[in-house]
Structures are given as structure tokens and as C-alpha cells.
Scaffold this active site. Structure first.
Site, mmCIF file in Angstrom:
data_model
loop_
_atom_site.group_PDB
_atom_site.id
_atom_site.type_symbol
_atom_site.label_atom_id
_atom_site.label_comp_id
_atom_site.label_asym_id
_atom_site.label_seq_id
_atom_site.Cartn_x
_atom_site.Cartn_y
_atom_site.Cartn_z
ATOM 1 N N MET A 25 0.850 -1.201 0.000
ATOM 2 C CA MET A 25 0.000 0.000 0.000
ATOM 3 C C MET A 25 0.883 1.248 0.000
ATOM 4 O O MET A 25 1.687 1.432 0.920
ATOM 5 C CB MET A 25 -0.899 0.023 1.239
ATOM 6 N N THR A 26 0.733 2.074 -1.011
ATOM 7 C CA THR A 26 1.445 3.346 -1.049
ATOM 8 C C THR A 26 1.028 4.193 0.145
ATOM 9 O O THR A 26 -0.160 4.361 0.402
ATOM 10 C CB THR A 26 1.144 4.087 -2.362
ATOM 11 N N GLN A 98 8.178 -4.562 -2.614
ATOM 12 C CA GLN A 98 7.494 -4.507 -3.909
ATOM 13 C C GLN A 98 8.171 -3.474 -4.799
ATOM 14 O O GLN A 98 8.342 -2.315 -4.399
ATOM 15 C CB GLN A 98 6.019 -4.129 -3.762
ATOM 16 N N HIS A 175 5.663 -5.553 -9.274
ATOM 17 C CA HIS A 175 4.316 -4.990 -9.387
ATOM 18 C C HIS A 175 3.925 -4.948 -10.860
ATOM 19 O O HIS A 175 4.349 -4.071 -11.608
ATOM 20 C CB HIS A 175 4.302 -3.583 -8.789
ATOM 21 N N ASN A 178 -2.343 -2.815 -11.391
ATOM 22 C CA ASN A 178 -2.775 -1.438 -11.100
ATOM 23 C C ASN A 178 -2.382 -0.397 -12.144
ATOM 24 O O ASN A 178 -2.344 0.792 -11.860
ATOM 25 C CB ASN A 178 -2.244 -0.995 -9.733
ATOM 26 N N TYR A 180 0.530 0.121 -13.751
ATOM 27 C CA TYR A 180 1.897 0.649 -13.768
ATOM 28 C C TYR A 180 2.696 0.010 -14.908
ATOM 29 O O TYR A 180 2.135 -0.699 -15.740
ATOM 30 C CB TYR A 180 2.539 0.463 -12.393
ATOM 31 N N ASN A 235 -5.935 3.550 -13.141
ATOM 32 C CA ASN A 235 -5.009 4.266 -14.015
ATOM 33 C C ASN A 235 -5.333 4.076 -15.494
ATOM 34 O O ASN A 235 -4.451 3.854 -16.324
ATOM 35 C CB ASN A 235 -3.568 3.851 -13.699
ATOM 36 N N ARG A 318 -6.150 -2.425 3.518
ATOM 37 C CA ARG A 318 -6.574 -1.341 4.415
ATOM 38 C C ARG A 318 -6.821 -1.769 5.859
ATOM 39 O O ARG A 318 -6.580 -0.970 6.767
ATOM 40 C CB ARG A 318 -7.795 -0.640 3.820
#
Length: 360
Positions: A25-26, A98, A175, A178, A180, A235, A318
């Protein structure tokens, strides 16, 4: 039927204390893109997870898309990551770094001078990104990577992987989800190339497979995992007709590289289209190795997935933010604390290291 979630699991050469994984998680706490004591405290607080996967860490300056995300490409970064790994290990935990190159999901305001926004093709993301310097900004059009750029990017993953091991990490996760860089190569709307890196399914898979191969050669397959998000909608990406066929082929190719796990994330709990059971099964069948299931899980859903044989490990995101001792809370049926979304990406300890731990 006995619970699986809290039993030990052997992942390559390491033994995990349980099958609970802290998902990447960023959190944007790396001032100057360098990990720090606050980050070591944060991960140390959560070391009862069987495996921690860190936030996305850039393998190069070109991969530093977001404000205050850490890198793993300089001597200073490698040295400072040692405190994070040592803190987690001192508490009996295991931790993978990651590696996340953001590709087109980036803005020059978040990058050091001389860094470039690059991607498989010059396809701009029609959204905005937050920058500390100038607030919300439109994404720029990325530079289409040359053959030399692609080769350099692959080697950046290799170098960052070596740096992670030098810092004491147990392994790395690539990764490829998402939206990227690696997924930008996988996806037909962001990869418009007509050379060996684009066009067919095999060619779109090539970058992911080549990165995995070379990282395995550098640090060993037992220390490498990969995260995938078929049907991801983050994204600017969306499901495409051949997703099952592509990911089945990718999984089989990844199996040949010798990596230790595939981490499948289903973002339907956050509004993305659901990943079909057939797609998940095709990946699991093609890879025929350890699968981490992920995406909006609670204890019961995670346990059910493990009991059904859908995976060997279960990742939680989360819930770990507001509950550093999530494993204990789930074991003992203690009510979970809801995380404060307003502090997910802000600098400092608020909403990061100040969530209460259960009193011993």
C-alpha cells in the site's frame, strides 16, 4: 474444519508464522524518496503478519511517479532500507519489497531533475495526479520507450532487486498490476507497439516475463513474486476480450522462470469489474505454485478462499492500516478499527504509526 489462516506456511526457504499477508500500500512517507525511521516503525508494528509486502518502491528515478514514494536505486536508499528489514526481522516477521515502476502514471513535479516519464507507447493517461509542488496536475504524454530504454528498465529491476537483498529483505514482489509499467506492457490500450514488445499476447507478455527471468537469475526464484490484476480498472485501464487467454499464457511463462508466488488482486470491492473465477483458475492452473489471494477480504472470506483451495496465502490491505495487530484481532474476534482515509498519503505519523495496539 480447522482454520488455515493462522497456520505456518513454507514459502521457498522461509517459514511464515501464518498465512496472513500485509498487502502493498502506497503511504507516501518517504521524504526525499528515502526510507526512514518512521517507516521502520510502521512496518515493525505490523510484523505479526506472516509476510509483509512493502509499498511500491521505485527501481529507478523514472519510476518515481507519486509524491514521497521510496526508491531502491541509490546507496543511500539501500542503507536506509536496512533499518526497515532489521526492525521487521527483530519482531519475527518476513518482508518482501514490492518494486513498482509507475511508467506513464507519473508527473515531473514528483520526480528528480533528469528523470523521464516513459511508457511502452505515447498514450497519455486522461486523469490528474497530486504533486506536492503544484497540487493536482494533468498527466503528461509519456515518451514511448526505445529498445535501449526497455533494456535499461529491465536492468533497473535487477539492480533494485539486488539492493533489496543487500538491505536484508527476504525477497521482492514485481508490481505488474494497477496500471503501472509492467501492466502497461501487458495491456492492449497502453501497448500499441509493433515490435517484439507488443502486438500479440506473447509479445505483450514479454516484458513481464523478461523482468521476472532476469531478477530470478540475479537473486533466485525463491525470493521473487509477482502481483497481477486482470480486469483491473485503475489508471485508465479496463478489461479486454482476451484477458483470460493472456493471463493463462503469462502464468505458464512465469512458472518456467521459477518465481515463488503469484499474487492475484481482485479490485471489485473498490469498484473495478470482478475478476472471474475462470480467470483466477486459469492463472492458478498455469502457474501451479503458491497463489496469494487478495481484494477486499475479511477473515471469513480469506479462510473460505484458503479452504476452497483458491490460494495458499491471503492478503489484507486497508485493515492493516488501522489495525497494526490485525492478526491478533482476527484470531481473537476483536473489533477492527476503521482507517482514516484522509491520512493515507499525508506525511508524518498521523494516520500512520499512531493507531493503537492491543495492550499486552
Amino acid at each position: 474444519m480447522s482454520e488455515k489462516l493462522f497456520t505456518q506456511f513454507k514459502l521457498g526457504p522461509i517459514t511464515l508464522n501464518n498465512r496472513v499477508v500485509m498487502a502493498p500500500m502506497t503511504r507516501s512517507r518517504a521524504i526525499g524518496n528515502i526510507p526512514n525511521e518512521l517507516m521502520a516503525e510502521y512496518y515493525g508494528q505490523r510484523a505479526e503478519a506472516g509476510l509483509i509486502i512493502t509499498e511500491g518502491v521505485a527501481p529507478s528515478a523514472n519510476g518515481l511517479g507519486y509524491a514521497r514514494i521510496p526508491g531502491a536505486f541509490s546507496a543511500a536508499q539501500t542503507e536506509c532500507w536496512k533499518l526497515v528489514a532489521d526492525t521487521v526481522h527483530a519482531k519475527g516477521g518476513k518482508i518482501f519489497m514490492q518494486l513498482m515502476h509507475t511508467g506513464r502514471v507519473s508527473h515531473p513535479d514528483n520526480m528528480p531533475e533528469g528523470a523521464r516519464v516513459v511508457a511502452p507507447s505515447a498514450v497519455r493517461l486522461e486523469e490528474q495526479m497530486y504533486t506536492d509542488a503544484n497540487g493536482m496536475q494533468d498527466f503528461p504524454e509519456p515518451e514511448a520507450m526505445t529498445a535501449a530504454d526497455i533494456e535499461a528498465a529491465i536492468e533497473e529491476y535487477v539492480t533494485a532487486s539486488k539492493n533489496a537483498i543487500a538491505a536484508g529483505f527476504d525477497g521482492v514482489e514485481l508490481h505488474a498490476a494497477n496500471g503501472y509499467l509492467i501492466e502497461q506492457f501487458l495491456h492492449p490500450t497502453t501497448n500499441l507497439r509493433t515490435d517484439e514488445w507488443g502486438g500479440s499476447i506473447e509479445n505483450r507478455n514479454r516484458f513481464a516475463v523478461e523482468v521476472a527471468k532476469r531478477v530470478v537469475t540475479a537473486i533466485g526464484g525463491d525470493r521473487v513474486g509477482i502481483r497481477l490484476s486482470p480486469n483491473g480498472a485503475f489508471n485508465g485501464l479496463a478489461p479486454f476480450p482476451e484477458v483470460k487467454e493472456q493471463y493463462a499464457q503469462l502464468a505458464a511463462q512465469l512458472k518456467k522462470t521459477g518465481i515463488v508466488y503469484v499474487h492475484i488482486v481482485d479490485h471489485s470491492s473498490m469498484g473495478a469489474p470482478q475478476v472471474g473465477d475462470d480467470v483466477k483458475a486459469a492463472i492458478a492452473s498455469g502457474f501451479a505454485g503458491t497463489i496469494i489471494v487478495s481484494g477486499g477480504l475479511d477473515k471469513d472470506a480469506a479462510e473460505a478462499a484458503l479452504q476452497a483451495g483458491n490460494g495458499e496465502l491471503a492478503a489484507f490491505g486497508r485493515p492493516f492500516i488501522g489495525n497494526p495487530d490485525l492478526v491478533t484481532k482476527m484470531k481473537e474476534g476483536i473489533e477492527l478499527t476503521a482507517p482514516d482515509f484522509s491520512t493515507f498519503y499525508t506525511p508524518g505519523e498521523k494516520g500512520y504509526t499512531d493507531y493503537a495496539l492491543i495492550e499486552a
